[in-house]
Design a protein around this motif. Structure first.
Motif, PDB file in Angstrom:
ATOM      1  N   HIS A   9     -10.601 -25.527  25.152  1.00  0.00           N
ATOM      2  CA  HIS A   9     -11.399 -25.591  26.383  1.00  0.00           C
ATOM      3  C   HIS A   9     -11.522 -27.015  26.908  1.00  0.00           C
ATOM      4  CE1 HIS A   9     -14.576 -26.197  23.255  1.00  0.00           C
ATOM      5  NE2 HIS A   9     -15.016 -27.063  24.134  1.00  0.00           N
ATOM      6  N   GLY A  10     -10.969 -27.984  26.189  1.00  0.00           N
ATOM      7  CA  GLY A  10     -11.006 -29.367  26.668  1.00  0.00           C
ATOM      8  C   GLY A  10     -10.289 -30.290  25.710  1.00  0.00           C
ATOM      9  N   PHE A  11     -10.247 -31.558  26.082  1.00  0.00           N
ATOM     10  CA  PHE A  11      -9.713 -32.586  25.190  1.00  0.00           C
ATOM     11  C   PHE A  11     -10.780 -32.956  24.159  1.00  0.00           C
ATOM     12  CE2 PHE A  11      -6.818 -33.339  28.808  1.00  0.00           C
ATOM     13  CZ  PHE A  11      -5.616 -33.428  28.128  1.00  0.00           C
ATOM     14  N   ASN A  12     -10.366 -33.752  23.195  1.00  0.00           N
ATOM     15  CA  ASN A  12     -11.290 -34.219  22.164  1.00  0.00           C
ATOM     16  C   ASN A  12     -12.122 -35.375  22.713  1.00  0.00           C
ATOM     17  OD1 ASN A  12     -12.614 -34.859  19.808  1.00  0.00           O
ATOM     18  ND2 ASN A  12     -10.879 -35.970  18.925  1.00  0.00           N
ATOM     19  N   ALA A  13     -13.331 -35.063  23.146  1.00  0.00           N
ATOM     20  CA  ALA A  13     -14.198 -36.085  23.732  1.00  0.00           C
ATOM     21  C   ALA A  13     -14.969 -36.880  22.682  1.00  0.00           C
ATOM     22  CB  ALA A  13     -15.179 -35.450  24.711  1.00  0.00           C
ATOM     23  N   VAL A  24     -13.714 -34.230  30.454  1.00  0.00           N
ATOM     24  CA  VAL A  24     -13.196 -34.445  31.814  1.00  0.00           C
ATOM     25  C   VAL A  24     -12.585 -35.837  31.938  1.00  0.00           C
ATOM     26  CG1 VAL A  24     -13.862 -34.607  34.246  1.00  0.00           C
ATOM     27  CG2 VAL A  24     -14.819 -32.808  32.817  1.00  0.00           C
ATOM     28  N   ILE A  25     -13.093 -36.788  31.176  1.00  0.00           N
ATOM     29  CA  ILE A  25     -12.546 -38.145  31.210  1.00  0.00           C
ATOM     30  C   ILE A  25     -11.060 -38.131  30.914  1.00  0.00           C
ATOM     31  CG2 ILE A  25     -12.579 -40.386  30.006  1.00  0.00           C
ATOM     32  CD1 ILE A  25     -15.607 -39.952  29.637  1.00  0.00           C
ATOM     33  N   ASP A  26     -10.667 -37.410  29.872  1.00  0.00           N
ATOM     34  CA  ASP A  26      -9.255 -37.368  29.514  1.00  0.00           C
ATOM     35  C   ASP A  26      -8.434 -36.609  30.548  1.00  0.00           C
ATOM     36  OD1 ASP A  26      -9.367 -38.911  27.186  1.00  0.00           O
ATOM     37  OD2 ASP A  26      -9.999 -37.204  25.981  1.00  0.00           O
ATOM     38  N   GLU A  27      -8.995 -35.553  31.121  1.00  0.00           N
ATOM     39  CA  GLU A  27      -8.291 -34.810  32.165  1.00  0.00           C
ATOM     40  C   GLU A  27      -7.990 -35.714  33.360  1.00  0.00           C
ATOM     41  OE1 GLU A  27     -10.080 -30.991  33.092  1.00  0.00           O
ATOM     42  OE2 GLU A  27     -11.053 -30.999  31.132  1.00  0.00           O
ATOM     43  N   PHE A  28      -8.898 -36.626  33.640  1.00  0.00           N
ATOM     44  CA  PHE A  28      -8.683 -37.572  34.735  1.00  0.00           C
ATOM     45  C   PHE A  28      -7.741 -38.697  34.318  1.00  0.00           C
ATOM     46  CE2 PHE A  28      -9.928 -40.995  37.680  1.00  0.00           C
ATOM     47  CZ  PHE A  28      -9.919 -40.308  38.890  1.00  0.00           C
ATOM     48  N   ALA A  29      -7.926 -39.206  33.100  1.00  0.00           N
ATOM     49  CA  ALA A  29      -7.160 -40.367  32.640  1.00  0.00           C
ATOM     50  C   ALA A  29      -5.680 -40.083  32.478  1.00  0.00           C
ATOM     51  CB  ALA A  29      -7.740 -40.887  31.325  1.00  0.00           C
ATOM     52  N   VAL A  30      -5.280 -38.812  32.250  1.00  0.00           N
ATOM     53  CA  VAL A  30      -3.854 -38.527  32.109  1.00  0.00           C
ATOM     54  C   VAL A  30      -3.096 -38.819  33.404  1.00  0.00           C
ATOM     55  CG1 VAL A  30      -4.147 -36.815  30.286  1.00  0.00           C
ATOM     56  CG2 VAL A  30      -4.150 -36.070  32.678  1.00  0.00           C
ATOM     57  N   GLN A  31      -3.818 -38.923  34.521  1.00  0.00           N
ATOM     58  CA  GLN A  31      -3.187 -39.318  35.781  1.00  0.00           C
ATOM     59  C   GLN A  31      -3.044 -40.833  35.905  1.00  0.00           C
ATOM     60  OE1 GLN A  31      -4.789 -36.606  39.231  1.00  0.00           O
ATOM     61  NE2 GLN A  31      -6.493 -37.065  37.858  1.00  0.00           N
TER      62      GLN A  31
END
Length: 347
Positions: free
Chosen positions: A84-88, A240-247
């Protein structure tokens, strides 16, 4: 494989599983959805919901794909975890992202940072397989459909996204509200605001009140549209940080639990405004750190992670990962899952 199920217990699971469902349908597979009433209203007309245990058995899926940390063990088919998400890093590893619950046959990991720890666990426990596929949720981020909506304003103002974690002890949502009220009214930037759907409804209502000429509040099912549109993310300790940072776009964090070199981490809401200006300048050191981080957590940029998940599942069903041990008999967890299934599928 000619039939599969998508298991979505929360609204945020829809953008994770929809690219996978689309890839399965392109491959000629029948797809069904198992969701609670709170999510059912967000399903589209072409997303059939299975409403009873009898319907699930009749569908005879070869695989069940879950974006939750559990899946009903009594469902037919292989159980596949797509996360459900990256490892925050909100918790210690044995209580967080790498915690095993004994439900899954296959873990489809997002990138090297998660693949190697899960492979070590697979060698130790032997009842599941691990394959690095990338994350289906990000397929539309790197290969958006032609009709993908844009949330960028026509006037060219920089776009700043704000999101907060659901974990109350780590969330910046309450602390940031007054600061955001001032920043969203100022007009020099365009703001996209969102909160986790399980947040306090009164807090969500307060954030909705910030909508105006320079700010929009959107539900989490529009998250990918927000990620694509924003130039900078403001957050706390959230995947969400990682979802954004992959860009490879910069991130401002407020009191992140474990700040990393790619983050512009500040300690007080009053420091966020200047940090956004610094992020918009795209400092070379931050960009280099972003590139390194993105390669570790999600190196795939082709928008085809869903196809890799389906291929890994086909390998599992064909016995390509060898003979797996029996899953642990965790009676308490299975009893809990059975109660949840009865509430979800009464028939």
């Amino acid at each position: 494989m000619d039939s599969c199920l998508l298991f979505a217990t929360e609204l945020y699971a829809l953008p994770i599983l929809r690219p996978l469902a689309a890839a399965a349908q392109r491959a000629g597979q029948r797809v069904g959805w198992v969701v609670p009433e709170a999510v059912a209203g967000y399903l589209r007309a072409d997303e059939p919901r299975l409403r009873s245990a009898r319907a699930v058995r009749a569908a005879a899926p070869q695989a069940v794909f879950s974006a939750a940390n559990w899946v009903p063990p009594g469902f037919p088919g292989a159980k596949v975890q797509v996360f459900h998400g990256f490892n925050a890093e909100k918790r210690e590893p044995d209580r967080g992202h790498f915690r095993l619950r004994g439900f899954f046959d296959l873990y489809c990991t997002q990138g090297p940072a998660t693949t190697e720890p899960f492979r070590a666990l697979a060698r130790e426990h032997r009842y599941f397989a691990v394959t690095e596929t990338g994350w289906p949720k990000l397929d539309p981020l790197f290969a958006p459909p032609p009709d993908a909506p844009s949330l960028r304003p026509a006037d060219g103002r920089p776009v700043v996204m704000y999101a907060a974690t659901f974990t109350e002890s780590l969330s910046s949502a309450r602390a940031m509200f007054d600061t955001l009220r001032a920043l969203t009214a100022r007009g020099d930037r365009h703001w996209l605001l969102t909160l986790h759907p399980k947040c306090d409804p009164q807090l969500i209502a307060r954030y909705r009140s910030l909508e105006g000429p320079f700010a929009r509040f959107l539900e989490s099912d529009r998250l990918l549209d927000m990620l694509r549109a924003a130039d900078v993310l403001v957050c706390d300790t959230s995947s969400v940080i990682d979802e954004f940072a992959v860009q490879e776009k910069p991130v401002v964090t407020l009191r992140n639990r474990r700040p990393k070199p790619f983050m512009l981490d500040v300690q007080a809401p009053g420091e966020v405004d200047a940090a956004i200006d610094a992020a918009l300048a795209r400092p070379p050191a931050i960009l280099a750190a972003l590139a390194t981080h993105a390669a570790a957590i999600h190196p795939y940029r082709d928008g085809r992670s869903s196809e890799r998940v389906l291929a890994a599942t086909a390998t599992l069903l064909a016995g390509g990962y060898g003979s797996l041990a029996r899953k642990p008999l965790n009676l308490w967890r299975r009893w809990q899952a059975a109660q949840d299934v009865r509430a979800l599928l009464p028939g």
